[in-house]
Design a protein around this motif. Structure first.
Motif, PDB file in Angstrom:
ATOM      1  N   LEU A  69      50.468  82.009  14.943  1.00  0.00           N
ATOM      2  CA  LEU A  69      51.844  81.792  14.510  1.00  0.00           C
ATOM      3  C   LEU A  69      52.513  80.622  15.226  1.00  0.00           C
ATOM      4  O   LEU A  69      53.496  80.059  14.730  1.00  0.00           O
ATOM      5  CB  LEU A  69      52.674  83.058  14.757  1.00  0.00           C
ATOM      6  N   VAL A  70      51.980  80.248  16.389  1.00  0.00           N
ATOM      7  CA  VAL A  70      52.628  79.214  17.210  1.00  0.00           C
ATOM      8  C   VAL A  70      52.779  77.889  16.465  1.00  0.00           C
ATOM      9  O   VAL A  70      53.877  77.308  16.437  1.00  0.00           O
ATOM     10  CB  VAL A  70      51.878  79.038  18.545  1.00  0.00           C
ATOM     11  N   PRO A  71      51.716  77.323  15.852  1.00  0.00           N
ATOM     12  CA  PRO A  71      51.896  76.045  15.157  1.00  0.00           C
ATOM     13  C   PRO A  71      52.866  76.124  13.977  1.00  0.00           C
ATOM     14  O   PRO A  71      53.524  75.127  13.652  1.00  0.00           O
ATOM     15  CB  PRO A  71      50.483  75.682  14.692  1.00  0.00           C
TER      16      PRO A  71
ATOM     17  N   ILE B 298      50.372  72.132  11.027  1.00  0.00           N
ATOM     18  CA  ILE B 298      49.658  73.207  10.344  1.00  0.00           C
ATOM     19  C   ILE B 298      48.154  73.110  10.557  1.00  0.00           C
ATOM     20  O   ILE B 298      47.440  74.110  10.502  1.00  0.00           O
ATOM     21  CB  ILE B 298      49.995  73.180   8.835  1.00  0.00           C
ATOM     22  N   GLY B 299      47.640  71.916  10.838  1.00  0.00           N
ATOM     23  CA  GLY B 299      46.207  71.787  11.080  1.00  0.00           C
ATOM     24  C   GLY B 299      45.733  72.646  12.227  1.00  0.00           C
ATOM     25  O   GLY B 299      44.607  73.155  12.215  1.00  0.00           O
ATOM     26  N   ALA B 300      46.591  72.850  13.250  1.00  0.00           N
ATOM     27  CA  ALA B 300      46.214  73.701  14.383  1.00  0.00           C
ATOM     28  C   ALA B 300      46.043  75.144  13.949  1.00  0.00           C
ATOM     29  O   ALA B 300      45.137  75.848  14.409  1.00  0.00           O
ATOM     30  CB  ALA B 300      47.270  73.599  15.487  1.00  0.00           C
ATOM     31  N   THR B 301      46.923  75.602  13.053  1.00  0.00           N
ATOM     32  CA  THR B 301      46.796  76.970  12.536  1.00  0.00           C
ATOM     33  C   THR B 301      45.508  77.137  11.745  1.00  0.00           C
ATOM     34  O   THR B 301      44.783  78.124  11.898  1.00  0.00           O
ATOM     35  CB  THR B 301      48.007  77.321  11.647  1.00  0.00           C
ATOM     36  N   VAL B 302      45.199  76.169  10.886  1.00  0.00           N
ATOM     37  CA  VAL B 302      43.982  76.241  10.075  1.00  0.00           C
ATOM     38  C   VAL B 302      42.746  76.215  10.966  1.00  0.00           C
ATOM     39  O   VAL B 302      41.800  76.996  10.766  1.00  0.00           O
ATOM     40  CB  VAL B 302      43.945  75.088   9.054  1.00  0.00           C
TER      41      VAL B 302
END
Length: 536
Positions: free
Chosen positions: A340-342, A354-358
């Motif tokens: 959830l952080v990104p 959003i790339g960090a979440t993916v």
């Protein structure tokens, strides 16, 4: 001159054709999964009992074909089901983000199918199981491509409703029925709240398409501002429930314990992918102008979720029945907080976060499904699913123990699980870059907390095994009928004989997840670059 939208064609004479032009290649992955689900359900009526295993083979083949259908979509974005008046406003978009999540979803469903192949031969009704699994996977694959709220909600329910049945599919099992009921009631409540939020959003904007909502939200009259903000908050609830974010996490441990082990792994990965992709779509695409509403809320949810999950996992007793599943369940809650952080950071930074979440979701999917696969393997001979059952596993099954240890180190973010470390650093960096220093500190503390229970389980794998005298087992069997019902059931199960050789499908699932984790640990840039191309 003719305008060709996916929803119709306007000719030079001004006559509009209602015949839709559908991009079948774009919608192929979820469509294949849905079509194979229907074929399996019909075939179940005619296939004799001794050949029911063929239904599982057909389901696995269908999932493989659906994954292969993603390959032609890499060349560029494809859109279909567009508005007749605006070819740029479509309900279905196959972009890089969509492909990344669909790969995660369909890959997770494929691994779940491999783990379930033996289960459906002995304990679960084959036809119903494969139909439900494929239907849920089809809905989960549809959701990241959805670009209007109506399709999002429908996809969310198509992914969720079969999951309720999968959790309660073990007939006559009290834990399974109770878990399915809790899962169903809490999910339906969250969906009702989400639909209320969607109605508020539609009332203030007059549209359900995400891009048009973003445009209309900027011109909402002052008297409707409160209604719009309330609609934004309520719309997020259903997706927050799917991610198991606090306070919508209470269903997780009981549901995972009551569900068949492969389905617990499926919910921990695919269920979360559905929630995260939905959250990303509604926040980043539909509500960017209300980042001051959802940004702080998701940041607080991330902090509470990772803390609640890790503290609860820390308190799990190693000797309690189903403690292995409960620890993985609470661990998945903690991991949800990291993911959830990104999303929260996207509200505070103009850079794509959003790339960090993916990237984190892809890493988590591989190693968490691998951990569930090993737990399912050990449960064949020790079905109480206690962490203490893994004691001395290295002495009897060294390769399995090393594999499980590697998965746990990846989840902890320690070498040689480099992919876990890279994913955590990426998420941590997104918080720092967005100015969320306090959230980065909370994450760092939780990573340290998680180290303890991951390393404790890893250490148990390499301890010397305990040996119980034969008289102890005989005494356990003799006193089982005199004990309390749950204790008696556990006592009988504890002395159940082994189930024979390890199924090939289970071994294949472990090999696939372990190989992927090793490759990504050696070359973590692969998943990070792939995720970086998943941005909008």
């Amino acid at each position: 001159m003719a305008f060709d939208g996916a929803a119709g064609i306007t000719t030079a004479s001004g006559v509009t054709s209602l015949v839709q032009s559908v991009d079948w290649l774009a919608i192929a992955p979820p469509t294949i999964a849905a079509a194979v689900a229907l074929l399996v359900l019909v075939a179940d009526l005619f296939v004799p009992e001794k050949h029911k295993r063929l239904l599982g083979v057909g389901a696995i083949t269908g999932l493989v074909v659906a994954i292969l259908a993603l390959v032609p979509l890499r060349s560029g974005d494809r859109e279909t089901f567009c508005l007749r008046t605006d070819a740029n406003t479509c309900s279905y978009t196959a972009d890089h983000f969509t492909l990344a999540i669909q790969l995660l979803v369909l890959g997770g469903a494929l691994l779940t199918a491999l783990l379930s192949l033996h289960e459906t031969r002995n304990r679960l009704p084959a036809g119903e199981f494969w139909f439900l699994l494929l239907s849920s996977a089809a809905g989960a694959a549809l959701l990241p491509a959805s670009r209007d709220l109506a399709t999002l909600v429908v996809a969310l329910e198509v992914a969720s409703l079969p999951a309720f049945a999968l959790v309660g599919l073990r007939r006559g099992d009290r834990l399974s029925s109770e878990a399915a009921l809790k899962f169903f009631l809490s999910s339906v409540t969250a969906t009702a709240v989400t639909l209320l939020g969607v109605s508020f959003v539609y009332a203030t904007t007059g549209t359900l398409h995400l891009t048009r909502i973003a445009a209309e939200m900027g011109t909402v009259p002052g008297q409707l501002e409160t209604l719009a903000r309330l609609g934004v908050a309520l719309t997020l609830i259903g997706f927050a429930f799917k991610t198991a974010a606090v306070p919508f996490h209470f269903w997780v441990p009981d549901t995972y314990v009551g569900a068949p082990l492969p389905i617990a792994g499926y919910l921990s990965v695919v269920g979360k992918a559905v929630g995260f992709s939905g959250l990303i779509l509604v926040t980043v695409i539909a509500f960017p102008g209300y980042a001051d509403v959802w940004g702080p809320v998701i940041a607080v949810l991330a902090a509470l979720t990772m803390t609640a999950g890790n503290v609860a996992a820390l308190r799990q007793s190693t000797t309690r029945a189903w403690s292995a599943v409960r620890l993985l369940a609470w661990s998945s809650v903690g991991q949800a907080g990291y993911i959830l952080v990104p999303i929260a950071a996207a509200a505070y930074s103009s850079d794509d976060q959003i790339g960090a979440t993916v990237a984190y979701a892809l890493m988590y999917a591989v190693v968490n499904l691998g951990a569930f696969a090993v737990v399912a393997l050990v449960a064949r001979t020790r079905p109480l699913n206690r962490i203490s059952d893994f004691r001395g596993l290295y002495a009897t099954h060294p390769v399995t123990a090393l594999t499980m240890g590697f998965f746990l180190l990846c989840l902890a973010g320690l070498p040689p699980g480099i992919i876990g470390l890279f994913a955590k650093v990426t998420v941590f960096s997104s918080a720092v870059d967005a100015g969320l220093g306090w959230l980065a500190v909370v994450m760092a503390i939780n990573v340290v907390i998680a180290l303890y229970y991951y390393l404790r389980w890893t250490a148990i794998l390499f301890r010397s095994p305990e040996t119980a005298p034969a008289s102890t087992l005989e005494s356990t069997q003799d006193t089982a009928s005199e004990a309390a019902p749950e204790t008696a059931q556990e006592a009988v199960v504890a002395v159940r004989p082994p189930h024979g050789r390890t199924p090939v499908a289970v071994t294949l699932a472990i090999v696939l997840t372990a190989s992927a984790a090793v490759v990504l640990s050696g070359y973590p840039q692969l998943v990070l670059r792939f995720a970086a191309t998943s941005l909008f």
